[in-house]
Design an enzyme around this catalytic site. Structure first.
Site, PDB file in Angstrom:
ATOM      1  N   GLY A  15      -1.787  -6.739   6.159  1.00  0.00           N
ATOM      2  CA  GLY A  15      -1.327  -8.111   6.356  1.00  0.00           C
ATOM      3  C   GLY A  15      -1.981  -8.797   7.536  1.00  0.00           C
ATOM      4  O   GLY A  15      -2.279 -10.005   7.485  1.00  0.00           O
ATOM      5  N   LYS A 189      -5.408   2.409  -8.847  1.00  0.00           N
ATOM      6  CA  LYS A 189      -5.341   2.707  -7.414  1.00  0.00           C
ATOM      7  C   LYS A 189      -4.665   4.056  -7.166  1.00  0.00           C
ATOM      8  O   LYS A 189      -5.042   4.787  -6.246  1.00  0.00           O
ATOM      9  CB  LYS A 189      -4.591   1.589  -6.695  1.00  0.00           C
ATOM     10  CG  LYS A 189      -4.477   1.764  -5.162  1.00  0.00           C
ATOM     11  CD  LYS A 189      -5.808   1.605  -4.458  1.00  0.00           C
ATOM     12  CE  LYS A 189      -5.726   1.879  -2.953  1.00  0.00           C
ATOM     13  NZ  LYS A 189      -4.887   0.916  -2.214  1.00  0.00           N
ATOM     14  N   GLU A 271       5.036   7.404   2.464  1.00  0.00           N
ATOM     15  CA  GLU A 271       5.396   6.651   1.257  1.00  0.00           C
ATOM     16  C   GLU A 271       5.422   7.572   0.033  1.00  0.00           C
ATOM     17  O   GLU A 271       4.720   7.339  -0.955  1.00  0.00           O
ATOM     18  CB  GLU A 271       4.417   5.506   1.051  1.00  0.00           C
ATOM     19  CG  GLU A 271       4.415   4.467   2.159  1.00  0.00           C
ATOM     20  CD  GLU A 271       3.475   3.321   1.869  1.00  0.00           C
ATOM     21  OE1 GLU A 271       3.958   2.260   1.433  1.00  0.00           O
ATOM     22  OE2 GLU A 271       2.250   3.478   2.070  1.00  0.00           O
TER      23      GLU A 271
END
Length: 313
Positions: A15, A189, A271
């Site tokens: 970001g 991905k 994650e």
């Protein structure tokens, strides 16, 4: 045509880079920051990038999500371990009909948000880049950089908006490509994320070391093949040649520490749900077994629990 306004949730390696590029190109960009707030408010963002280094001196920064203005597009660069916070965090920026573009790894992130917002307002994408936050407000982008994204629900309006966002990204110097097949984008991905993120932690190795060993490459190939097989049975359209292409691309990549390895070494949660558990569940629902991927998840869960125990959590 008026340029889109952007909010950025999670102004780190993803970001921070993309938001700063958009602001540099004249977009109205608003960054939500936590630990870096004081530093970035005083010093701005320092970007080192293969697209050109620059200093974004006075960005619009906020400490609380409810202080953010309504924006046309909200880029979500937070790690998926914080996704239970997303519905509340997005209410402010999406209140006037804006869309959320979820730039996260893994599977299932758009579906979970569609329970809280109009599904046509939820877009998703994958970032094919090597970028790290190396200090407060300091982003180092060393290789690649392409965003492939699209709406979670295809309509004439959402596809038209995706093309507009694609054009604005590219005009800002960000390599971007819209897609009308988000499932394929995500599984493609995952063919990199699952083996290279997961094994970088399990084998304690950066990408160049993983790709230099014949044994680890054999294991990588087996896992990529499992992911490809699962993805195609879950509706993704990915040619079999992408198994070897994924390995070959990594051979030419600048040596890189994966985000999952950096999280593990820093004692942060990995994650595991979005990148490994959710694809395994989707594969199981489609009747597909992924034994080596499942074993990798079990190893990583053990390592994460052991790390937390050592740290007293």
């Amino acid at each position: 045509m008026k340029k889109q306004s952007f909010a950025v949730l999670g102004a780190g390696a993803v970001g921070g880079l993309y938001g700063a590029m958009l602001a540099k190109n004249g977009h109205d960009v608003h960054f939500l920051l936590r630990s870096d707030f004081e530093h970035v408010a005083a010093n701005g963002f320092q970007i080192e990038s293969r697209w050109g280094d620059f200093h974004l001196k006075q960005p619009n920064v906020y400490r609380n999500a409810d202080e953010l203005p309504a924006c046309d597009v909200t880029l979500v660069g937070l790690k998926t371990v914080q996704n239970e916070l997303l519905p509340e965090m997005l209410r402010s920026t999406m209140r006037d009909g804006g869309i959320a573009l979820i730039l996260q790894n893994g599977l299932g992130v758009e579906e979970s948000l569609s329970e809280h917002f109009e599904p046509t307002k939820i877009f998703g994408g994958c970032c094919f880049l090597c970028s790290n936050k190396v200090g407060p407000g300091h982003i180092r982008h060393i290789d690649y950089g392409r965003i492939v994204f699209g709406p979670s629900h295809n309509t004439e309006g959402t596809l038209e908006l995706a093309k507009e966002i694609e054009s604005e990204f590219n005009a800002a110097g960000i390599e971007a490509q819209m897609s009308d097949d988000l499932s394929t984008v995500r599984w493609r991905k995952l063919m990199w994320n699952i083996p290279f993120n997961g094994l970088s932690v399990a084998l304690d190795a950066s990408t160049d070391r993983l790709i230099a060993s014949e044994d680890s490459v054999t294991l990588i190939r087996d896992i990529i093949t499992e992911v490809h097989h699962a993805g195609t049975h879950c509706g993704a359209s990915i040619g079999e040649e992408w198994i070897e292409k994924t390995i070959d691309h990594t051979r030419t990549m600048v040596p890189y520490d994966s985000s999952m390895r950096l999280d593990y070494l820093a004692g942060r949660p990995m994650e595991l749900d979005a990148i490994l558990s959710n694809p395994l569940q989707a594969a199981k629902a489609a009747g597909i077994k992924m034994p080596k991927t499942e074993m990798l998840l079990q190893v990583l869960r053990f390592m994460q629990q052991s790390s937390r125990s050592r740290d007293g959590h």
